[in-house]
Design a protein around this motif. Structure first.
Motif, short mmCIF file in Angstrom:
data_model
loop_
_atom_site.label_atom_id
_atom_site.label_comp_id
_atom_site.label_asym_id
_atom_site.label_seq_id
_atom_site.Cartn_x
_atom_site.Cartn_y
_atom_site.Cartn_z
N THR A 195 0.84 -1.21 0.00
CA THR A 195 0.00 0.00 0.00
C THR A 195 0.87 1.26 0.00
O THR A 195 0.59 2.23 -0.71
CB THR A 195 -0.89 0.03 1.28
OG1 THR A 195 -1.35 -1.29 1.52
CG2 THR A 195 -2.03 1.00 1.15
N ILE A 196 1.92 1.21 0.82
CA ILE A 196 2.80 2.37 0.94
C ILE A 196 3.58 2.59 -0.37
O ILE A 196 3.79 3.72 -0.81
CB ILE A 196 3.75 2.22 2.15
CG1 ILE A 196 2.94 2.07 3.45
CG2 ILE A 196 4.71 3.40 2.25
CD1 ILE A 196 1.96 3.21 3.75
N VAL A 197 3.98 1.48 -1.01
CA VAL A 197 4.68 1.61 -2.30
C VAL A 197 3.77 2.31 -3.30
O VAL A 197 4.19 3.23 -4.02
CB VAL A 197 5.11 0.22 -2.84
CG1 VAL A 197 5.71 0.35 -4.25
CG2 VAL A 197 6.11 -0.45 -1.91
N GLU A 198 2.50 1.93 -3.30
CA GLU A 198 1.54 2.53 -4.22
C GLU A 198 1.38 4.02 -3.92
O GLU A 198 1.33 4.85 -4.82
CB GLU A 198 0.19 1.81 -4.08
CG GLU A 198 -0.72 2.03 -5.26
CD GLU A 198 -1.80 0.97 -5.36
OE1 GLU A 198 -1.98 0.18 -4.40
OE2 GLU A 198 -2.47 0.93 -6.41
N LYS A 199 1.37 4.35 -2.62
CA LYS A 199 1.19 5.74 -2.20
C LYS A 199 2.43 6.58 -2.55
O LYS A 199 2.31 7.68 -3.07
CB LYS A 199 0.96 5.75 -0.68
CG LYS A 199 0.64 7.11 -0.11
CD LYS A 199 0.35 7.00 1.38
CE LYS A 199 0.62 8.34 2.05
NZ LYS A 199 0.59 8.22 3.51
N VAL A 224 1.93 -4.06 -7.75
CA VAL A 224 1.99 -2.60 -7.58
C VAL A 224 3.12 -2.03 -8.44
O VAL A 224 2.96 -1.03 -9.14
CB VAL A 224 2.20 -2.23 -6.09
CG1 VAL A 224 2.42 -0.73 -5.93
CG2 VAL A 224 1.02 -2.70 -5.23
N LEU A 225 4.26 -2.73 -8.40
CA LEU A 225 5.41 -2.27 -9.19
C LEU A 225 5.07 -2.33 -10.69
O LEU A 225 5.42 -1.42 -11.45
CB LEU A 225 6.64 -3.13 -8.89
CG LEU A 225 7.29 -2.90 -7.52
CD1 LEU A 225 8.40 -3.91 -7.27
CD2 LEU A 225 7.83 -1.47 -7.39
N ALA A 226 4.37 -3.39 -11.08
CA ALA A 226 3.98 -3.51 -12.49
C ALA A 226 3.11 -2.33 -12.90
O ALA A 226 3.28 -1.75 -13.98
CB ALA A 226 3.25 -4.83 -12.72
N LYS A 227 2.20 -1.95 -12.00
CA LYS A 227 1.30 -0.82 -12.27
C LYS A 227 2.10 0.49 -12.41
O LYS A 227 1.75 1.37 -13.18
CB LYS A 227 0.28 -0.72 -11.14
CG LYS A 227 -1.06 -0.23 -11.63
CD LYS A 227 -2.27 -0.50 -10.77
CE LYS A 227 -2.23 -0.30 -9.33
NZ LYS A 227 -3.48 -0.32 -8.62
N LEU A 228 3.19 0.58 -11.65
CA LEU A 228 4.03 1.78 -11.70
C LEU A 228 4.94 1.79 -12.93
O LEU A 228 5.71 2.72 -13.14
CB LEU A 228 4.88 1.89 -10.42
CG LEU A 228 4.12 2.19 -9.12
CD1 LEU A 228 5.03 2.00 -7.92
CD2 LEU A 228 3.56 3.61 -9.13
N GLY A 229 4.90 0.71 -13.69
CA GLY A 229 5.69 0.69 -14.93
C GLY A 229 6.97 -0.11 -14.86
O GLY A 229 7.77 -0.10 -15.79
N SER A 268 16.22 -11.95 -10.71
CA SER A 268 15.36 -10.90 -11.24
C SER A 268 13.98 -11.53 -11.39
O SER A 268 13.85 -12.75 -11.44
CB SER A 268 15.87 -10.41 -12.59
OG SER A 268 15.64 -11.41 -13.57
N LYS A 269 12.95 -10.68 -11.45
CA LYS A 269 11.61 -11.23 -11.59
C LYS A 269 11.50 -11.99 -12.91
O LYS A 269 10.80 -13.00 -13.01
CB LYS A 269 10.56 -10.13 -11.50
CG LYS A 269 9.16 -10.68 -11.62
CD LYS A 269 8.13 -9.85 -10.91
CE LYS A 269 6.79 -10.58 -10.90
NZ LYS A 269 6.30 -10.89 -12.25
#
Lengths: 280, 336
Positions: A195-199, A224-229, A268-269
């Motif tokens: 949640t904090i990463v998203e924020k 969340v990271l995927a959403k951030l690009g 790596s992912k």
């Protein structure tokens, strides 16, 4: 036969004990044998087998940075027989260490990039090694952001270092605790790590994200990271499967075609996608 | 390689010469209706007709429990005593089946693929393997389906194929085999031209290894693992009798201020094998553990170590208390 017995540990002296959190300690270890000390090198991300003579061995990462010479550090939580035995050792005592084992974070490849560290709970130690490595070679990297969360304020490890990172103008430090884990004077964030990463929404541009934490945190942080690009090759983690030998023989950490102890612990992912997610 | 003939009388003399050389000899011995490898001093102790020893011979190079090193705590300091390779005696493994001899390569691949395992190598380098070609087999045997055979020489230093007159065709395969034969050189005489295959059991292949491997590459998410392992007890018997299973645990044995760190057999079928301290278990269900067993042997090992982790000895099927039959299960995967 001059080859070394892989299972014979180096003898180490516990030079310093730091109480990090309830049940969590950091040991600073020095080699008792000067020749062994002189021949020892490691890189960020590697791990070892630490032993309490009389109890057995446990696997922890090397939590200190390779830029800090003359000692290694490990941080562990007292949970079982070995960690219990280790925890009862005092400064000046002897313990065993085998290593370094496993692969490393590709710090060289990351030169000129922003680094985003995301850690949860007792998973900060493997990342602390990389954080100090990066900060000791600060000019090699652009923005450094650290997002660290624990269940409660009390459970945060490396408290004095968290403060040090917070005060550094060249580090963006965000600390969070799970809802209900805050104290009246808590000034950090309140919320689960994903949640904090998203924020905080760090930019993915020219950034490497290093994520370490319990499986549940990782599971919810990746989307969340995927959403951030962030694409898969920009995300790194370390896996912590159960191990005994540390050198690809005992069979315990075999996941798919990989051995976490040899092919990892750093992945790596993109590499993680090659092995079955249900098995780590 | 050299082929010779050894008579019944010559065989006896050669065996006595090996005994006299003070090498330790392990051979199959029948006791209480079971045949297993035991230390012997005379050829008459060696079991005659049987399909398979209950245990494989792997303990000769990978003991069930082995001291990695010892230590003593003295005034807050620790003194270590390293494993001494010279403590391992020269050993002859007698009347090993070709499927067991073939197990030495996968074992060594596991122990040495990345870094040398000093202990395993200390045993292996002091071991001479005399195999016997198989004249009989049962429905659990499938060596011919996994690159082996009743007269396969892989892993043997010397192979004997018994003849009706009590003599044998002696194939001297390696330098170690030659050294062992040289203990009684006149017992080995010119090859009589006996047809080896006529004295071996005929065992047609039961499945195509290639086909199984190509099916397994896509079988991770298959429902077959659950179906096949529904009755698995997770007892680990299959791993303990297997000539190639090498998973191990490291344990501590402590007596006061002295202690020993010990490597002991373990099994991927045990529920605690992968359990994390946190309580998280990546292979929580028996079906996942069964899948690991099969994929590790038939898929991961061929890819990583270039060797199949199964020699077709059939012991796991014979030992299973709930009658899980590896041959049946592998065949059914091949036929999917």
């Amino acid at each position: 036969m001059s080859e070394r017995n892989t299972y014979l540990p180096y003898l180490m002296t516990i030079d310093k004990v730091i109480k990090e959190a309830p049940g969590v300690k950091t040991f600073r270890l020095k080699f008792q044998n000067e020749e062994e000390a002189a021949g020892f090198t490691f890189q960020a991300g590697q791990f070892g087998e630490y032993s309490a003579f009389g109890e057995g061995e446990s696997t922890f990462c090397i939590a200190s940075s390779p830029t800090r010479k003359g000692y290694i550090e490990c941080t562990f939580r007292e949970t079982g027989r070995v960690t219990g035995g280790l925890s009862s050792l005092e400064e000046g005592s002897t313990m065993g260490f085998r290593g370094p084992y496993g692969n490393t974070f590709p710090m060289e490849e990351w030169k000129g990039k922003n680094l985003l560290f995301i850690a949860g709970g007792i998973a900060l130690p493997p990342m602390r090694c990389v954080i100090w490595n990066a900060l000791d070679l600060r000019e090699n990297f652009k923005d450094v952001t650290i997002i660290y969360g624990a269940k409660t304020v009390n459970d945060l490890v490396y408290k004095s270092e968290l403060k040090e990172w917070e005060e550094r103008p060249d580090v963006r430090m965000i600390t969070t605790v799970d809802p209900g884990g805050e104290t009246p004077d808590w000034k950090g964030e309140i919320g689960f790590v994903p949640t904090i990463v998203e924020k905080v929404a760090p930019s993915a541009e020219n950034t490497i994200a290093i994520v370490c934490g319990p499986p549940i945190m990782i599971k919810f942080t990746f989307p969340v990271l995927a959403k951030l690009g962030f694409t898969d090759e920009m995300i790194y983690t370390t896996l912590e499967n159960r191990m005994k030998c540390g050198v690809g023989k005992c069979g315990r950490c075999n996941v798919g075609k990989l051995y976490i102890c040899k092919d990892g612990p750093v992945f790596s992912k993109e590499q993680l996608n090659l092995i079955p997610a249900e098995e780590y | 390689m050299e082929t010779k003939y050894i008579s019944k009388e010559g065989l006896g003399r050669w065996f006595d010469a090996i005994v006299a050389s003070e090498k330790r000899i392990y051979a199959p011995v029948k006791s209480r209706g079971q045949v297993d490898f035991k230390q012997v001093k005379s050829l008459s102790e060696v079991a005659d007709e049987y399909i398979q020893t209950t245990q494989s011979i792997k303990a000769a190079v990978f003991p069930k429990a082995e001291i990695l090193f010892s230590y003593e705590k003295v005034n807050g300091k620790v003194n270590l005593t390293d494993f001494d390779p010279n403590s391992v005696p020269e050993t002859v493994l007698w009347k090993v089946h070709p499927c067991d001899a073939a197990g030495f390569r996968p074992l060594s691949a596991i122990f040495n693929w990345d870094s040398a395992d000093k202990l395993h190598n200390a045993h292996l380098s002091r071991t001479t393997i005399v195999s016997y070609g198989c004249a009989i087999a049962d429905e659990s045997c499938f060596c011919t389906s996994v690159n082996g055979g009743p007269g396969n020489l892989n892993g043997s230093d010397l192979q004997l194929t018994m003849l009706p007159d009590g003599g044998a065709i002696a194939e001297i395969i390696t330098a170690r085999g030659e050294t062992l034969a040289s203990l009684c050189p006149d017992a080995f005489v010119a090859d009589r031209g006996d047809d080896k295959s006529a004295h071996l059991v005929d065992l047609p292949a039961r499945f195509s290894l290639e086909e199984v491997q190509s099916k397994l590459n896509k079988a991770f998410d298959s429902s077959v693992w659950k179906q096949q392992s529904e009755r698995c007890l997770g007892c680990g018997a299959c791993a303990f009798v297997c000539p190639t299973c090498a998973c191990f645990d490291i344990q501590e044995d402590v007596h006061g201020s002295k202690g020993r760190r010990i490597r002991c057999w373990d099994a991927c079928g045990f529920s605690l094998f992968t359990l994390h301290t946190s309580g998280h278990n990546p292979r929580e269900h028996q079906s996942q553990r069964w899948r690991q067993r099969i994929l590790h042997k038939f898929s991961y090992m061929p890819e990583r170590l270039n060797v199949v982790g199964c020699t077709g000895c059939g012991r796991c099927s014979r030992a299973c208390p709930v009658d899980m039959n590896i041959l049946e299960h592998i065949t059914s995967i091949a036929e999917q």
